[in-house]
Design a protein around this motif. Structure first.
Motif, mmCIF file in Angstrom:
data_model
loop_
_atom_site.group_PDB
_atom_site.id
_atom_site.type_symbol
_atom_site.label_atom_id
_atom_site.label_comp_id
_atom_site.label_asym_id
_atom_site.label_seq_id
_atom_site.Cartn_x
_atom_site.Cartn_y
_atom_site.Cartn_z
ATOM 1 N N ILE A 393 -7.328 1.949 5.377
ATOM 2 C CA ILE A 393 -6.451 1.460 4.315
ATOM 3 C C ILE A 393 -7.142 0.403 3.455
ATOM 4 C CG2 ILE A 393 -4.271 0.266 3.844
ATOM 5 C CD1 ILE A 393 -3.181 1.542 6.405
ATOM 6 N N TRP A 394 -7.868 -0.529 4.106
ATOM 7 C CA TRP A 394 -8.437 -1.674 3.384
ATOM 8 C C TRP A 394 -9.953 -1.784 3.478
ATOM 9 C CZ3 TRP A 394 -4.063 -4.718 6.049
ATOM 10 C CH2 TRP A 394 -2.898 -4.620 5.280
ATOM 11 N N GLY A 395 -10.608 -0.939 4.255
ATOM 12 C CA GLY A 395 -12.060 -0.938 4.279
ATOM 13 C C GLY A 395 -12.665 -1.789 5.380
ATOM 14 N N VAL A 396 -13.987 -1.918 5.319
ATOM 15 C CA VAL A 396 -14.747 -2.600 6.367
ATOM 16 C C VAL A 396 -14.305 -4.047 6.533
ATOM 17 C CG1 VAL A 396 -17.051 -3.368 7.040
ATOM 18 C CG2 VAL A 396 -16.738 -1.087 6.123
ATOM 19 N N PRO A 442 -6.231 6.354 -3.983
ATOM 20 C CA PRO A 442 -5.140 5.660 -4.683
ATOM 21 C C PRO A 442 -4.177 4.968 -3.713
ATOM 22 C CG PRO A 442 -5.500 7.835 -5.617
ATOM 23 C CD PRO A 442 -6.364 7.748 -4.397
ATOM 24 N N ARG A 443 -3.524 3.927 -4.196
ATOM 25 C CA ARG A 443 -2.640 3.118 -3.358
ATOM 26 C C ARG A 443 -1.524 3.955 -2.731
ATOM 27 N NH1 ARG A 443 -1.397 -2.423 -3.346
ATOM 28 N NH2 ARG A 443 -2.866 -2.688 -5.070
ATOM 29 N N LYS A 444 -0.989 4.922 -3.468
ATOM 30 C CA LYS A 444 0.107 5.728 -2.932
ATOM 31 C C LYS A 444 -0.317 6.495 -1.683
ATOM 32 C CE LYS A 444 2.733 6.447 -7.205
ATOM 33 N NZ LYS A 444 3.270 7.448 -8.168
ATOM 34 N N ILE A 445 -1.532 7.039 -1.715
ATOM 35 C CA ILE A 445 -2.010 7.801 -0.557
ATOM 36 C C ILE A 445 -2.195 6.873 0.641
ATOM 37 C CG2 ILE A 445 -3.915 9.190 0.334
ATOM 38 C CD1 ILE A 445 -4.313 10.318 -2.437
ATOM 39 N N ARG A 446 -2.721 5.683 0.382
ATOM 40 C CA ARG A 446 -2.914 4.735 1.484
ATOM 41 C C ARG A 446 -1.579 4.260 2.046
ATOM 42 N NH1 ARG A 446 -6.199 0.142 -0.582
ATOM 43 N NH2 ARG A 446 -5.674 0.858 -2.673
ATOM 44 N N LEU A 447 -0.576 4.142 1.174
ATOM 45 C CA LEU A 447 0.765 3.792 1.668
ATOM 46 C C LEU A 447 1.332 4.907 2.529
ATOM 47 C CD1 LEU A 447 2.435 2.061 -1.427
ATOM 48 C CD2 LEU A 447 1.825 1.015 0.768
ATOM 49 N N LEU A 448 1.060 6.152 2.154
ATOM 50 C CA LEU A 448 1.518 7.276 2.978
ATOM 51 C C LEU A 448 0.834 7.256 4.343
ATOM 52 C CD1 LEU A 448 1.641 10.198 0.371
ATOM 53 C CD2 LEU A 448 3.579 9.054 1.477
ATOM 54 N N ILE A 449 -0.451 6.891 4.365
ATOM 55 C CA ILE A 449 -1.150 6.764 5.653
ATOM 56 C C ILE A 449 -0.484 5.696 6.499
ATOM 57 C CG2 ILE A 449 -3.324 6.092 6.736
ATOM 58 C CD1 ILE A 449 -4.777 7.301 4.344
ATOM 59 N N LEU A 450 -0.163 4.568 5.881
ATOM 60 C CA LEU A 450 0.478 3.478 6.610
ATOM 61 C C LEU A 450 1.840 3.899 7.153
ATOM 62 C CD1 LEU A 450 0.204 0.530 7.455
ATOM 63 C CD2 LEU A 450 1.258 -0.122 5.278
ATOM 64 N N VAL A 451 2.610 4.622 6.357
ATOM 65 C CA VAL A 451 3.918 5.110 6.807
ATOM 66 C C VAL A 451 3.746 6.090 7.966
ATOM 67 C CG1 VAL A 451 5.916 6.501 6.144
ATOM 68 C CG2 VAL A 451 5.073 4.730 4.596
ATOM 69 N N GLY A 452 2.751 6.966 7.864
ATOM 70 C CA GLY A 452 2.511 7.908 8.952
ATOM 71 C C GLY A 452 2.139 7.211 10.245
ATOM 72 N N VAL A 453 1.309 6.172 10.151
ATOM 73 C CA VAL A 453 0.922 5.422 11.349
ATOM 74 C C VAL A 453 2.131 4.715 11.943
ATOM 75 C CG1 VAL A 453 -0.444 3.461 12.169
ATOM 76 C CG2 VAL A 453 -1.469 5.149 10.636
ATOM 77 N N ALA A 454 2.958 4.106 11.083
ATOM 78 C CA ALA A 454 4.160 3.425 11.577
ATOM 79 C C ALA A 454 5.112 4.411 12.253
ATOM 80 C CB ALA A 454 4.861 2.715 10.422
ATOM 81 N N THR A 455 5.247 5.596 11.686
ATOM 82 C CA THR A 455 6.104 6.618 12.299
ATOM 83 C C THR A 455 5.570 7.036 13.672
ATOM 84 O OG1 THR A 455 6.676 7.443 10.094
ATOM 85 C CG2 THR A 455 7.129 8.895 11.970
ATOM 86 N N ALA A 456 4.249 7.219 13.755
ATOM 87 C CA ALA A 456 3.643 7.577 15.048
ATOM 88 C C ALA A 456 3.876 6.483 16.080
ATOM 89 C CB ALA A 456 2.154 7.836 14.864
#
Length: 481
Positions: A393-396, A442-456
């Motif tokens: 999401i935010w890099g190294v 893009p920020r939207k895709i990274r937010l979707l990753i974050l939502v997916g991780v939170a759901t998991a």
């Protein structure tokens, strides 16, 4: 295309692990009911199964996997060594001989396989943490000694070309220190068996300290480089001082102390960390900045604390602090941290630092509240996944902050479930390069990753709740019957 040396080595280790796993399964079915160690054996069998599955996933030689099956070779070799240690040390109580399982796996990445050893060393780290999660505190000593050797050898190889290693014997020194500690344990074990006398903690530490200093002096004489003898000597002195401080730090007589209160020995480990930067001439200071001096101190402390002796917990604390710092330095060398790429003024790095200082401790406490295999594996999964998620999401810079925070967690909270702390390092070192490009999406895709991780994570909590409730009801039914 024909098979090369690495292909044959990978296949051999894979077959050996399958055969060993089948043997353990047969033993569990036929004799496991007669032994108290059956539960540990079933957990170890799970670790072997997961390790084989991970190794099979890495068979492709294309990106993101390393060529020559290096990662899989390191993983399979460490699990095969763990089988030796488990058989000798846990099932048969031959604790001294069991440490052969710590040394033997290093033959694959360092002797039998040519080329870059880092993928194999990373595989060894992942395999160690995986076995550690499955076996818990019964594996603390074996796991800690293995991790310290991996990081010390890795830092030595990072800053020395093979020709220079053979000249200065940097890469060999960690193994020689470990072998010296192992010989000291064998000497004490033979003495105890012959005289039928109990060996007190200070006698044990004095003897091991003497062997460690002699081992480092032998290497200094052999290579003509005495620069590392002082750090080993200072580590042994610090260990003896820490034991004295621990004896005077009795929580029974302190109303403000708790089981997790750090004693004054923590200041010793910080001082030893600082001193490790000053034990080698200035011309070699660059290598010390990479953490090699601290990693040697960690190797020494891990062997001084070898075994399940609760009186030497403070030495394990020092080893954990020093090895986490060394792992962070290795990460910084593999992924150069240039400001403002990684700086606490950068909020992503600061958030990572806060998470690294708190999450490993929270996960360890959650696991201790109700231990069962599902919760332990879930803890290991999230301890390894969180820094990788931050990197995606935010890099190294966020991963670097998380790992730096993990050093703070090791400093302030002990005893801690050690594999929970090391899991983040074990996943970050090989996988950060794989997930970092995602941070440019893009920020939207990274937010979707974050939502997916939170759901998991929510699903994980739900599954854990159902399993825990089922186990609780089963235990209540047994008590009623």
């Amino acid at each position: 295309m024909g098979w090369g040396r690495s292909d044959f080595l990978f296949a051999l280790l894979l077959v050996l692990n399958v055969l060993v796993g089948a043997s353990w399964f047969w033993w569990l079915r036929t004799k496991g009911q007669q032994r108290e160690k059956a539960n540990l054996l079933s957990r170890f069998l799970l670790a072997i199964t997961l390790s084989i599955a991970f190794a099979l996933v890495t068979i492709p030689s294309k990106h993101p996997f390393q060529p020559q099956h290096s990662f899989g070779i390191g993983l399979l070799s460490i699990v095969l060594g763990a089988s030796i240690a488990f058989w000798l040390g846990i099932l048969n109580s031959w604790s001294w001989l069991a440490y052969l399982g710590v040394f033997l796996p290093f033959a694959a990445p360092l002797v039998l396989q040519r080329g870059d050893p880092f993928p194999s060393l990373f595989g060894m780290m992942v395999g160690t943490v995986l076995v550690w999660f499955c076996l818990g505190k019964a594996w603390d000593s074996f796991g800690l000694t293995t991790i310290t050797l991996v990081i010390a050898i890795g830092l030595a190889r990072l800053h020395e070309r093979p020709s220079e290693i053979s000249a200065h014997l940097w890469q060999s020194l960690p193994l020689v220190l470990g072998f010296s500690g192992w010989l000291g344990l064998g000497l004490l074990s033979s003495w105890q068996r012959y005289w039928q006398r109990e060996i007190v903690t200070f006698d044990l530490v004095y003897t091991l300290s003497l062997m460690l200093v002699l081992g480092s002096a032998l290497m200094g004489y052999w290579s003509g480089d005495w620069g590392f003898v002082p750090i080993v000597l200072l580590t042994c002195i610090a260990a003896l001082t820490a034991l004295q401080l621990q004896n005077s730090h009795d929580t029974r007589y302190s109303p403000f102390a708790t089981r997790h209160s750090p004693s004054a020995a923590v200041l010793l480990w910080i001082g030893l960390l600082v001193i490790s930067f000053a034990t080698i001439p200035e011309t070699k200071g660059l290598r010390l900045l990479s953490g090699y001096g601290a990693s040697l101190a960690a190797v020494s402390l891990a062997w001084l604390a070898a075994g399940q002796d609760g009186e030497r917990e403070t030495l394990k604390h020092g080893a954990v602090l020093l090895v986490t710092f060394s792992l962070f330095r290795l990460f910084a060398e593999v992924y150069p941290l240039r400001t403002p790429r990684a700086d606490l003024y950068t909020h992503y790095t600061f958030v990572g630092f806060l998470l690294g200082a708190t999450v490993p401790t929270l996960l360890a406490q959650w696991m201790e509240q109700g231990r069962h295999i599902v919760r332990e594996l879930a803890t290991g999964f999230w301890a390894a996944s969180l820094p990788i998620t931050l990197g995606a999401i935010w890099g190294v810079k966020a991963v670097a902050g998380y790992l730096a925070g993990s050093i703070a967690a090791a400093l302030l909270i002990f005893p801690l479930n050690m594999p929970t702390l090391f899991a983040g390092f074990a996943s970050s070192l090989p996988l950060t390069a794989l997930v970092e490009p995602t941070s440019d999406l893009p920020r939207k895709i990274r937010l979707l990753i974050l939502v997916g991780v939170a759901t998991a994570f929510v699903i994980t909590l739900l599954v854990d709740y159902l399993v825990h409730r089922q186990l609780k009801s089963n235990n209540e039914a047994k008590e009623v019957s």
